[in-house]
Design a protein around this motif. Structure first.
Motif, PDB file in Angstrom:
ATOM      1  N   ALA A 181       0.865  -1.185   0.000  1.00  0.00           N
ATOM      2  CA  ALA A 181       0.000   0.000   0.000  1.00  0.00           C
ATOM      3  C   ALA A 181       0.898   1.230   0.000  1.00  0.00           C
ATOM      4  CB  ALA A 181      -0.904  -0.008   1.220  1.00  0.00           C
ATOM      5  N   ARG A 182       0.616   2.177  -0.862  1.00  0.00           N
ATOM      6  CA  ARG A 182       1.440   3.396  -0.888  1.00  0.00           C
ATOM      7  C   ARG A 182       0.727   4.582  -0.262  1.00  0.00           C
ATOM      8  NH1 ARG A 182       0.207   7.076  -4.803  1.00  0.00           N
ATOM      9  NH2 ARG A 182      -1.011   6.343  -6.575  1.00  0.00           N
ATOM     10  N   GLU A 183      -0.627   4.488  -0.157  1.00  0.00           N
ATOM     11  CA  GLU A 183      -1.401   5.541   0.482  1.00  0.00           C
ATOM     12  C   GLU A 183      -2.782   5.009   0.811  1.00  0.00           C
ATOM     13  OE1 GLU A 183      -1.725   8.846  -2.227  1.00  0.00           O
ATOM     14  OE2 GLU A 183      -3.098   7.807  -3.547  1.00  0.00           O
ATOM     15  N   PHE A 184      -3.508   5.785   1.605  1.00  0.00           N
ATOM     16  CA  PHE A 184      -4.914   5.464   1.847  1.00  0.00           C
ATOM     17  C   PHE A 184      -5.720   6.749   1.900  1.00  0.00           C
ATOM     18  CE2 PHE A 184      -3.357   5.696   6.309  1.00  0.00           C
ATOM     19  CZ  PHE A 184      -4.273   6.577   6.880  1.00  0.00           C
ATOM     20  N   ALA A 185      -6.996   6.598   1.604  1.00  0.00           N
ATOM     21  CA  ALA A 185      -7.941   7.712   1.684  1.00  0.00           C
ATOM     22  C   ALA A 185      -9.031   7.331   2.675  1.00  0.00           C
ATOM     23  CB  ALA A 185      -8.548   8.004   0.323  1.00  0.00           C
ATOM     24  N   VAL A 186      -9.430   8.290   3.504  1.00  0.00           N
ATOM     25  CA  VAL A 186     -10.547   8.107   4.419  1.00  0.00           C
ATOM     26  C   VAL A 186     -11.747   8.806   3.788  1.00  0.00           C
ATOM     27  CG1 VAL A 186     -11.448   8.543   6.736  1.00  0.00           C
ATOM     28  CG2 VAL A 186      -9.006   8.026   6.417  1.00  0.00           C
ATOM     29  N   VAL A 187     -12.829   8.040   3.623  1.00  0.00           N
ATOM     30  CA  VAL A 187     -13.995   8.535   2.907  1.00  0.00           C
ATOM     31  C   VAL A 187     -15.242   8.331   3.765  1.00  0.00           C
ATOM     32  CG1 VAL A 187     -15.399   8.251   0.828  1.00  0.00           C
ATOM     33  CG2 VAL A 187     -12.920   7.947   0.708  1.00  0.00           C
ATOM     34  N   ARG A 188     -16.046   9.355   3.829  1.00  0.00           N
ATOM     35  CA  ARG A 188     -17.392   9.264   4.402  1.00  0.00           C
ATOM     36  C   ARG A 188     -18.293  10.088   3.492  1.00  0.00           C
ATOM     37  NH1 ARG A 188     -19.784  10.499  10.445  1.00  0.00           N
ATOM     38  NH2 ARG A 188     -21.887   9.927   9.874  1.00  0.00           N
ATOM     39  N   GLY A 189     -18.683   9.459   2.392  1.00  0.00           N
ATOM     40  CA  GLY A 189     -19.429  10.178   1.359  1.00  0.00           C
ATOM     41  C   GLY A 189     -18.497  10.956   0.451  1.00  0.00           C
ATOM     42  N   VAL A 190     -17.599  11.714   1.029  1.00  0.00           N
ATOM     43  CA  VAL A 190     -16.573  12.455   0.298  1.00  0.00           C
ATOM     44  C   VAL A 190     -15.219  12.124   0.932  1.00  0.00           C
ATOM     45  CG1 VAL A 190     -18.115  14.372  -0.309  1.00  0.00           C
ATOM     46  CG2 VAL A 190     -16.756  14.510   1.773  1.00  0.00           C
ATOM     47  N   GLU A 191     -14.167  12.357   0.192  1.00  0.00           N
ATOM     48  CA  GLU A 191     -12.836  12.102   0.740  1.00  0.00           C
ATOM     49  C   GLU A 191     -12.533  13.119   1.840  1.00  0.00           C
ATOM     50  OE1 GLU A 191      -8.361  12.449  -0.882  1.00  0.00           O
ATOM     51  OE2 GLU A 191      -9.581  10.929  -1.927  1.00  0.00           O
ATOM     52  N   LEU A 192     -12.190  12.598   3.010  1.00  0.00           N
ATOM     53  CA  LEU A 192     -11.881  13.452   4.152  1.00  0.00           C
ATOM     54  C   LEU A 192     -10.389  13.645   4.347  1.00  0.00           C
ATOM     55  CD1 LEU A 192     -14.395  11.853   6.681  1.00  0.00           C
ATOM     56  CD2 LEU A 192     -14.701  13.936   5.334  1.00  0.00           C
ATOM     57  N   LEU A 193      -9.608  12.645   3.935  1.00  0.00           N
ATOM     58  CA  LEU A 193      -8.176  12.683   4.208  1.00  0.00           C
ATOM     59  C   LEU A 193      -7.473  11.720   3.277  1.00  0.00           C
ATOM     60  CD1 LEU A 193      -6.285  12.973   7.312  1.00  0.00           C
ATOM     61  CD2 LEU A 193      -6.249  10.644   6.518  1.00  0.00           C
ATOM     62  N   ARG A 194      -6.276  12.074   2.857  1.00  0.00           N
ATOM     63  CA  ARG A 194      -5.428  11.167   2.079  1.00  0.00           C
ATOM     64  C   ARG A 194      -4.056  11.174   2.730  1.00  0.00           C
ATOM     65  NH1 ARG A 194      -5.624   8.411  -2.690  1.00  0.00           N
ATOM     66  NH2 ARG A 194      -7.704   9.255  -3.033  1.00  0.00           N
ATOM     67  N   ALA A 195      -3.548   9.973   3.018  1.00  0.00           N
ATOM     68  CA  ALA A 195      -2.263   9.844   3.702  1.00  0.00           C
ATOM     69  C   ALA A 195      -1.341   8.957   2.889  1.00  0.00           C
ATOM     70  CB  ALA A 195      -2.460   9.254   5.098  1.00  0.00           C
ATOM     71  N   GLY A 196      -0.089   9.392   2.716  1.00  0.00           N
ATOM     72  CA  GLY A 196       0.906   8.619   1.986  1.00  0.00           C
ATOM     73  C   GLY A 196       1.835   7.884   2.931  1.00  0.00           C
ATOM     74  N   ARG A 197       2.321   6.732   2.480  1.00  0.00           N
ATOM     75  CA  ARG A 197       3.228   5.915   3.292  1.00  0.00           C
ATOM     76  C   ARG A 197       4.582   6.614   3.423  1.00  0.00           C
ATOM     77  NH1 ARG A 197       4.040   0.312   4.393  1.00  0.00           N
ATOM     78  NH2 ARG A 197       2.275  -0.289   3.109  1.00  0.00           N
ATOM     79  N   VAL A 198       5.098   6.617   4.648  1.00  0.00           N
ATOM     80  CA  VAL A 198       6.422   7.178   4.893  1.00  0.00           C
ATOM     81  C   VAL A 198       7.394   6.125   5.356  1.00  0.00           C
ATOM     82  CG1 VAL A 198       5.641   9.527   5.300  1.00  0.00           C
ATOM     83  CG2 VAL A 198       5.831   7.970   7.226  1.00  0.00           C
ATOM     84  N   SER A 199       6.882   4.957   5.812  1.00  0.00           N
ATOM     85  CA  SER A 199       7.777   3.866   6.190  1.00  0.00           C
ATOM     86  C   SER A 199       7.036   2.538   6.112  1.00  0.00           C
ATOM     87  CB  SER A 199       8.341   4.082   7.601  1.00  0.00           C
ATOM     88  OG  SER A 199       7.565   3.432   8.572  1.00  0.00           O
ATOM     89  N   LEU A 200       7.781   1.447   6.122  1.00  0.00           N
ATOM     90  CA  LEU A 200       7.185   0.124   5.996  1.00  0.00           C
ATOM     91  C   LEU A 200       6.876  -0.517   7.332  1.00  0.00           C
ATOM     92  CD1 LEU A 200       9.315  -1.303   3.067  1.00  0.00           C
ATOM     93  CD2 LEU A 200       7.041  -0.285   2.992  1.00  0.00           C
ATOM     94  N   ASP A 201       7.265   0.082   8.447  1.00  0.00           N
ATOM     95  CA  ASP A 201       6.960  -0.538   9.754  1.00  0.00           C
ATOM     96  C   ASP A 201       6.683   0.477  10.820  1.00  0.00           C
ATOM     97  OD1 ASP A 201       9.818  -0.219   9.146  1.00  0.00           O
ATOM     98  OD2 ASP A 201      10.167  -0.822  11.199  1.00  0.00           O
TER      99      ASP A 201
END
Length: 166
Positions: free
Chosen positions: A146-166
């Motif tokens: 996974a390189r990033e994730f988005a938090v969605v509740r009807g609309v995108e609330l937040l997008r976070a990118g990976r900064v480390s593997l652990d």
């Protein structure tokens, strides 16, 4: 739609009443707000589970007659070997998040300074925090990670990118 979360503190009183077997009060609330028996309370726990925890037989019987007071959230499960796909540290601006394997299976999402929330798998690379089925955490996976994730509740609330593997 999925189960709802109850606003506090008003709904917290309903869950306390259920635990204390106050069937008349629980009935009055349920009659005044049809469908409220489906609302999840503190920690995403159902009204029926609160009644069971308090050994509240009269409330359990009443809730059973209504139906829907103990609906489970969808969870497709996640094999332990697949959890590593998502594990790592992510950031969105100054906010940092950690995804880690849960001791109860699957994954947990922890916002720095907060507490971990176990995630139910609801689709391919898609999860929902336990107790908040209306929220979806969708991971973007490339190259086996996974390189990033988005938090969605009807609309995108937040997008976070990976900064480390652990």
């Amino acid at each position: 739609g999925g189960a709802l979360r109850a606003p506090l503190p008003r709904a917290a009183a309903l869950f306390a009443l259920a635990m204390r077997d106050r069937v008349d009060a629980v009935r009055a609330v349920c009659e005044a707000a049809p469908g409220i028996q489906k609302v999840r309370g503190p920690h995403g726990i159902t009204l029926m589970r609160h009644a069971r925890a308090g050994e509240a037989a009269r409330v359990e019987e009443y809730l059973t007659s209504l139906g829907g007071a103990d609906e489970r959230e969808p969870d497709l499960g996640l094999e332990e070997s697949a959890a590593g796909l998502y594990v790592g540290v992510y950031s969105a601006g100054s906010a940092r998040f950690e995804v880690k394997a849960s001791r109860m299976g699957g994954i947990e999402l922890l916002r720095e300074g907060g507490s971990a929330r176990r995630m139910n798998r609801v689709g391919e690379h898609r999860f929902s925090p336990v107790g908040s089925p209306q929220v979806e955490v969708a991971f973007v996976v490339e190259g086996g990670r996974a390189r990033e994730f988005a938090v969605v509740r009807g609309v995108e609330l937040l997008r976070a990118g990976r900064v480390s593997l652990d």
